[in-house]
Design a protein around this motif. Structure first.
Motif, mmCIF file in Angstrom:
data_model
loop_
_atom_site.group_PDB
_atom_site.id
_atom_site.type_symbol
_atom_site.label_atom_id
_atom_site.label_comp_id
_atom_site.label_asym_id
_atom_site.label_seq_id
_atom_site.Cartn_x
_atom_site.Cartn_y
_atom_site.Cartn_z
ATOM 1 N N UNK A 187 44.500 34.184 28.041
ATOM 2 C CA UNK A 187 43.910 33.285 27.051
ATOM 3 C C UNK A 187 42.898 32.359 27.725
ATOM 4 N N UNK A 188 42.056 31.760 26.919
ATOM 5 C CA UNK A 188 41.098 30.782 27.443
ATOM 6 C C UNK A 188 41.831 29.582 28.028
ATOM 7 N N UNK A 189 42.980 29.248 27.458
ATOM 8 C CA UNK A 189 43.784 28.147 27.985
ATOM 9 C C UNK A 189 44.305 28.465 29.388
ATOM 10 N N UNK A 190 44.684 29.716 29.610
ATOM 11 C CA UNK A 190 45.146 30.126 30.944
ATOM 12 C C UNK A 190 44.000 30.062 31.946
ATOM 13 N N UNK A 191 42.811 30.466 31.525
ATOM 14 C CA UNK A 191 41.638 30.348 32.403
ATOM 15 C C UNK A 191 41.401 28.883 32.746
ATOM 16 N N UNK A 192 41.485 28.009 31.760
ATOM 17 C CA UNK A 192 41.318 26.572 32.006
ATOM 18 C C UNK A 192 42.369 26.044 32.979
ATOM 19 N N UNK A 193 43.607 26.532 32.856
ATOM 20 C CA UNK A 193 44.682 26.104 33.761
ATOM 21 C C UNK A 193 44.366 26.516 35.199
ATOM 22 N N UNK A 194 43.858 27.738 35.384
ATOM 23 C CA UNK A 194 43.512 28.216 36.729
ATOM 24 C C UNK A 194 42.366 27.378 37.301
ATOM 25 N N UNK A 195 41.372 27.077 36.471
ATOM 26 C CA UNK A 195 40.231 26.272 36.907
ATOM 27 C C UNK A 195 40.699 24.882 37.370
ATOM 28 N N UNK A 196 41.666 24.310 36.688
ATOM 29 C CA UNK A 196 42.164 22.973 37.020
ATOM 30 C C UNK A 196 43.092 22.960 38.233
ATOM 31 N N UNK A 197 43.606 24.107 38.630
ATOM 32 C CA UNK A 197 44.537 24.207 39.753
ATOM 33 C C UNK A 197 43.776 23.993 41.062
ATOM 34 N N UNK A 198 44.081 22.937 41.770
ATOM 35 C CA UNK A 198 43.390 22.586 43.017
ATOM 36 C C UNK A 198 43.670 23.582 44.145
ATOM 37 N N UNK A 199 44.685 24.447 43.971
ATOM 38 C CA UNK A 199 44.992 25.450 44.993
ATOM 39 C C UNK A 199 44.206 26.746 44.774
ATOM 40 N N UNK A 200 43.347 26.774 43.756
ATOM 41 C CA UNK A 200 42.585 27.986 43.462
ATOM 42 C C UNK A 200 41.106 27.785 43.774
ATOM 43 N N UNK A 201 40.494 28.840 44.280
ATOM 44 C CA UNK A 201 39.045 28.892 44.454
ATOM 45 C C UNK A 201 38.553 29.901 43.436
ATOM 46 N N UNK A 202 37.550 29.533 42.669
ATOM 47 C CA UNK A 202 37.107 30.429 41.597
ATOM 48 C C UNK A 202 35.602 30.337 41.399
ATOM 49 N N UNK A 203 35.069 31.343 40.762
ATOM 50 C CA UNK A 203 33.690 31.354 40.275
ATOM 51 C C UNK A 203 33.733 31.815 38.828
ATOM 52 N N UNK A 236 41.291 25.564 54.959
ATOM 53 C CA UNK A 236 40.192 26.272 54.311
ATOM 54 C C UNK A 236 38.945 25.402 54.498
ATOM 55 N N UNK A 237 38.144 25.751 55.488
ATOM 56 C CA UNK A 237 36.967 24.953 55.837
ATOM 57 C C UNK A 237 35.787 25.298 54.927
ATOM 58 N N UNK A 238 34.738 24.494 55.039
ATOM 59 C CA UNK A 238 33.517 24.742 54.266
ATOM 60 C C UNK A 238 32.941 26.117 54.614
ATOM 61 N N UNK A 239 32.963 26.473 55.885
ATOM 62 C CA UNK A 239 32.444 27.772 56.322
ATOM 63 C C UNK A 239 33.257 28.913 55.688
ATOM 64 N N UNK A 240 34.572 28.781 55.674
ATOM 65 C CA UNK A 240 35.425 29.800 55.064
ATOM 66 C C UNK A 240 35.163 29.863 53.559
ATOM 67 N N UNK A 241 34.991 28.702 52.906
ATOM 68 C CA UNK A 241 34.695 28.688 51.471
ATOM 69 C C UNK A 241 33.377 29.411 51.166
ATOM 70 N N UNK A 242 32.398 29.259 52.037
ATOM 71 C CA UNK A 242 31.128 29.978 51.855
ATOM 72 C C UNK A 242 31.350 31.482 51.957
ATOM 73 N N UNK A 243 32.168 31.905 52.920
ATOM 74 C CA UNK A 243 32.475 33.329 53.062
ATOM 75 C C UNK A 243 33.239 33.851 51.847
ATOM 76 N N UNK A 244 34.189 33.075 51.367
ATOM 77 C CA UNK A 244 34.973 33.457 50.194
ATOM 78 C C UNK A 244 34.061 33.579 48.974
#
Length: 169
Positions: free
Chosen positions: A40-56, A101-109
């Motif tokens: 659901x769109x609500x589940x997507x919103x929950x994932x976006x709000x989760x600080x332990x997730x990296x997303x695009x 999880x450094x800035x360099x690793x986040x760029x690679x991810x």
């Protein structure tokens, strides 16, 4: 013997999302399969709000085909945000064998997530190729499929064809 090379569409490509070990594409469309897990769109919103997730964000353009990207499309009628591609920071730490999880690793991810969306979009559009090396009679003597660019298929096929031509000389 003189061999020839033909680049062809892969008519039965492997879905790259079937072998995913890194990220998950979450999508909310009920009409199209635009990722790994329909939520659901609500589940997507929950994932976006989760600080332990990296997303695009993942955007879809659906008009006589389906194209996906992470930056959006200019057509307001046939395109829009279809979901997200996400990975947990725990998984990133495990895969990159790090405690932070450094800035360099986040760029690679981020680059990896973009590449995964691009590859899945190519799969959805039939932009997967193969090569066939044929003998003088037109019989296929070597072939390989699953390339996500015609250039890669051609480069690999040319190397095989050149080898066979040298071997036959």
């Amino acid at each position: 013997m003189n061999y020839t090379l033909e680049i062809v569409n892969d008519i039965d490509p492997f879905n790259p999302r079937d072998d995913r070990e890194f990220s998950t594409i979450y999508y909310s469309s009920s009409r199209y399969r635009l990722g790994d897990e329909r939520v659901s769109k609500e589940e997507i919103d929950r994932i976006i709000e989760d600080k332990d997730m990296v997303y695009l964000p993942v955007y879809a353009y659906i008009h006589s085909g389906v194209m996906l990207n992470t930056s959006g499309f200019s057509c307001p009628w046939d395109s829009g945000m279809s979901g997200i591609i996400a990975v947990s920071k725990d998984k990133i730490r495990r895969i990159y064998n790090t405690k932070r999880v450094t800035k360099k690793i986040l760029e690679q991810v981020t680059s990896r997530l973009k590449a995964e969306v691009k590859e899945f979009s190519q799969y959805l559009n039939g932009e997967v190729y193969g090569f066939q090396v044929k003998d003088a009679n037109g019989d296929i003597v070597e072939s390989c499929y699953g390339f996500y660019s015609e250039e890669d298929a051609e480069s690999e096929g040319k190397a095989v064809m050149d080898y066979l031509n040298k071997k036959a000389a």
